[in-house]
Design an enzyme around this catalytic site. Structure first.
Site, short mmCIF file in Angstrom:
data_model
loop_
_atom_site.label_atom_id
_atom_site.label_comp_id
_atom_site.label_asym_id
_atom_site.label_seq_id
_atom_site.Cartn_x
_atom_site.Cartn_y
_atom_site.Cartn_z
N GLY A 238 -34.49 -30.53 -17.96
CA GLY A 238 -33.74 -30.70 -19.20
C GLY A 238 -33.82 -29.61 -20.23
O GLY A 238 -33.09 -29.67 -21.23
N GLU A 272 -39.05 -30.78 -13.26
CA GLU A 272 -37.85 -30.78 -12.42
C GLU A 272 -36.74 -29.93 -13.06
O GLU A 272 -35.67 -30.44 -13.38
CB GLU A 272 -37.34 -32.22 -12.25
CG GLU A 272 -38.35 -33.19 -11.68
CD GLU A 272 -37.91 -34.65 -11.77
OE1 GLU A 272 -36.79 -34.93 -12.28
OE2 GLU A 272 -38.67 -35.52 -11.33
N PRO A 273 -36.98 -28.65 -13.26
CA PRO A 273 -35.96 -27.84 -13.94
C PRO A 273 -34.76 -27.54 -13.05
O PRO A 273 -34.92 -27.23 -11.86
CB PRO A 273 -36.71 -26.55 -14.25
CG PRO A 273 -37.77 -26.46 -13.22
CD PRO A 273 -38.16 -27.86 -12.86
N GLY A 274 -33.58 -27.65 -13.60
CA GLY A 274 -32.37 -27.29 -12.86
C GLY A 274 -31.69 -26.12 -13.53
O GLY A 274 -31.80 -24.97 -13.12
N ARG A 275 -31.03 -26.44 -14.66
CA ARG A 275 -30.20 -25.46 -15.36
C ARG A 275 -30.96 -24.19 -15.75
O ARG A 275 -30.42 -23.09 -15.69
CB ARG A 275 -29.65 -26.13 -16.62
CG ARG A 275 -28.53 -25.39 -17.30
CD ARG A 275 -28.15 -26.07 -18.61
NE ARG A 275 -28.09 -27.50 -18.58
CZ ARG A 275 -26.96 -28.21 -18.49
NH1 ARG A 275 -25.80 -27.60 -18.48
NH2 ARG A 275 -27.01 -29.53 -18.45
N ARG A 311 -17.12 -28.33 -16.14
CA ARG A 311 -17.88 -28.53 -17.38
C ARG A 311 -17.04 -28.45 -18.66
O ARG A 311 -17.18 -29.32 -19.52
CB ARG A 311 -19.06 -27.54 -17.48
CG ARG A 311 -20.05 -27.63 -16.32
CD ARG A 311 -21.36 -26.91 -16.61
NE ARG A 311 -22.15 -27.68 -17.55
CZ ARG A 311 -22.32 -27.36 -18.80
NH1 ARG A 311 -21.78 -26.26 -19.29
NH2 ARG A 311 -23.02 -28.14 -19.59
N CYS A 341 -2.67 -29.62 -13.03
CA CYS A 341 -1.71 -30.37 -13.84
C CYS A 341 -2.39 -31.39 -14.76
O CYS A 341 -2.21 -32.61 -14.60
CB CYS A 341 -0.71 -31.03 -12.93
SG CYS A 341 0.29 -29.77 -12.16
N1 LLP Z 1 -34.43 -34.47 -13.24
C1 LLP Z 1 -33.59 -35.52 -13.32
C2 LLP Z 1 -34.10 -36.85 -13.01
C3 LLP Z 1 -32.25 -35.33 -13.71
O1 LLP Z 1 -31.45 -36.37 -13.82
C4 LLP Z 1 -31.79 -34.02 -14.00
C5 LLP Z 1 -30.39 -33.78 -14.40
C6 LLP Z 1 -32.70 -32.96 -13.88
C7 LLP Z 1 -34.02 -33.22 -13.51
C8 LLP Z 1 -32.32 -31.53 -14.16
O2 LLP Z 1 -31.92 -31.34 -15.46
P1 LLP Z 1 -31.65 -29.86 -16.04
O3 LLP Z 1 -32.96 -29.14 -16.03
O4 LLP Z 1 -30.68 -29.20 -15.12
O5 LLP Z 1 -31.08 -30.09 -17.36
N2 LLP Z 1 -23.60 -31.97 -14.98
C9 LLP Z 1 -24.25 -31.86 -16.26
C10 LLP Z 1 -25.75 -32.01 -16.17
C11 LLP Z 1 -26.19 -33.31 -15.55
C12 LLP Z 1 -27.69 -33.38 -15.39
C13 LLP Z 1 -28.11 -34.58 -14.65
N3 LLP Z 1 -29.52 -34.70 -14.44
C14 LLP Z 1 -23.82 -30.54 -16.92
O6 LLP Z 1 -23.03 -29.81 -16.34
O7 LLP Z 1 -24.26 -30.25 -18.02
#
Ligand code: LLP
Length: 412
Positions: A238, A272-275, A311, A341
């Site tokens: 997050g 749990e980093p994603g972004r 997005r 469209c």
């Molecule tokens: N852990 C859990 C349980 C999650 O639900 C998520 C993201 C993450 C980790 C990773 O979060 P991050 O570090 O990437 O913020 N599609 C949306 C984002 C949805 C995120 C859902 N869960 C967007 O494009 O902003």
């Protein structure tokens, strides 16, 4: 150079010109920097100890080549479906570095996770625990699980990407944690090894993370008093990235602060980093098809649409848009739109650009939640993914073809 950079005015990813990539491979196309992925992962790995786990959130970018690269560098993985789990295993990930979250795990997915002996299934409800108990008994094994609590904390970001409000579907409410843990220990087949919570995405306020941490510690104390051996706190992902002017929290700084609290308590950290790992690694390159001028607006109609990058349409998310070639003079404001469209198929308004038909544009920071959220809407073909490492170019997903579109409908 790492990641997106300008060389003599022209945009590059690492040492490769985006103009050159557009010429060779066409547009639209996702282009990522391997070096930037590595740097971002390293920001996390270098800040934690050997018993902590950095579990990259696969949903943000699940290309198998990216997963292998991250796995080789020592990343763990956070998955939310059986297929993400299978992809990670295929990419060479070690099961003991995988956590599985998600509110709707099917019996098949739980079965797979248990048979593969992953590090932990993150339980999101009492009903899911019942299912896990049933399946572990059938398989004659024991499961290691983490309870995901709903922290009732607002991430202060777009409502669609907040997950930790009392009213959201994720996790179990605070007061339900203790009874859930009790039920697990009575069943005798589920060890509760940790507590997890993910507030949501695009967090810029450090205090939210610390508030979440305090809650998890409080719950850990409760469960320890009940005889559970809690060794892991999973703070989810997050952390926000700068799309426009946001001020990022640096992973190493917050981790340092969190670990200074966890170490005396003999607790290990899972993140749990994603972004923050995938977001700023890449761009979506596209071409201007038309410059349509009306008495109201200048439209730049590009060859990429909301089907490629959702997005901006879904969250009104802001992404920088720039011209790939050196470009400083005579800018005009454009509404940058796609060919789909729907009026929501808009990438940005009032963007100051100096462009012509066939100019190549880069939509920035699209390494996370870009290709993974793409679709074939309007029967459009999904773009390729290209991974650049210094001067090397690798196609890690080919462009879809018309046959790809038909193949699943053929025998109907
Ligand atoms: N852990 C859990 C349980 C999650 O639900 C998520 C993201 C993450 C980790 C990773 O979060 P991050 O570090 O990437 O913020 N599609 C949306 C984002 C949805 C995120 C859902 N869960 C967007 O494009 O902003």
């Amino acid at each position: 150079m790492k990641g997106l950079n300008r060389q003599e005015g022209n945009l590059f990813i690492d040492n490769v010109s985006l103009e050159e990539i557009a010429k060779k491979f066409g547009t639209p196309a996702y282009v990522y920097s391997a070096s930037k992925f590595k740097e971002n992962l390293n920001n996390y790995l270098s800040a934690v100890g050997e018993n902590d786990k950095i579990c990259y959130s696969v949903k943000s970018n699940s290309n198998i080549h990216i997963l292998s690269m991250l796995s080789e560098l020592g990343s763990g993985f956070d998955v939310v479906s059986g297929n993400e789990l299978k992809k990670c295993l295929k990419a060479g990930a070690k099961p003991e570095n995988i956590v599985f979250s998600g509110v709707g795990k099917t019996k098949e997915e739980i079965n797979l996770a248990l048979k593969e002996n992953i590090f932990s299934i993150n339980i999101e409800s009492g009903e899911e625990l019942d299912r896990i108990i049933g399946i572990t008994k059938e398989l004659g094994i024991k499961a290691n699980c983490i309870i995901r609590v709903n922290p009732d904390i607002s991430a202060k970001s777009h409502p669609y990407i907040q997950t930790g409000l009392r009213t959201s579907k994720f996790g179990v409410l605070k007061e339900a944690v203790e009874p859930l843990a009790k039920k697990a220990s009575q069943a005798g087949v589920v060890n509760i090894i940790g507590i997890a919570s993910h507030i949501g995405s695009q967090i810029f306020d450090k205090n939210l993370i610390l508030e979440n941490l305090n809650l998890l510690i409080e719950l850990t104390n409760q469960l320890t008093d009940l005889g559970h051996q809690i060794s892991y706190l999973d703070l989810g992902g997050g952390l926000g990235i700068r799309y426009k002017e946001e001020e990022e929290i640096l992973p190493n700084q917050i981790i340092k602060q969190v670990l200074s609290i966890l170490r005396p308590l003999k607790l290990n950290l899972i993140l749990e980093p994603g972004r923050t790992i995938s977001g700023n690694t890449g761009v979506l390159i596209c071409k201007v098809e038309y410059l349509k001028k009306t008495s109201e607006l200048n439209f730049a109609i590009i060859d990429s649409g909301m089907n490629d990058l959702l997005r901006p349409s879904l969250y009104h998310a802001w992404h920088h848009i720039s011209v790939v070639e050196d470009n400083t003079e005579d800018k005009l404001p454009y509404k940058v739109v796609g060919p789909v469209c729907e009026s929501g198929d808009t990438f940005g308004e009032g963007r100051m650009l100096n462009i012509n038909e066939n100019s190549i544009l880069a939509i920035h920071d699209t390494g996370a939640y870009g290709q993974v959220m793409s679709s074939n809407y309007n029967s459009r073909l999904r773009p390729p993914e290209i991974l650049v490492e210094e001067s090397e170019i690798k196609i890690i997903r080919r462009r879809e073809t018309f046959d790809d579109l038909l193949i699943q409908e053929k025998d109907v």
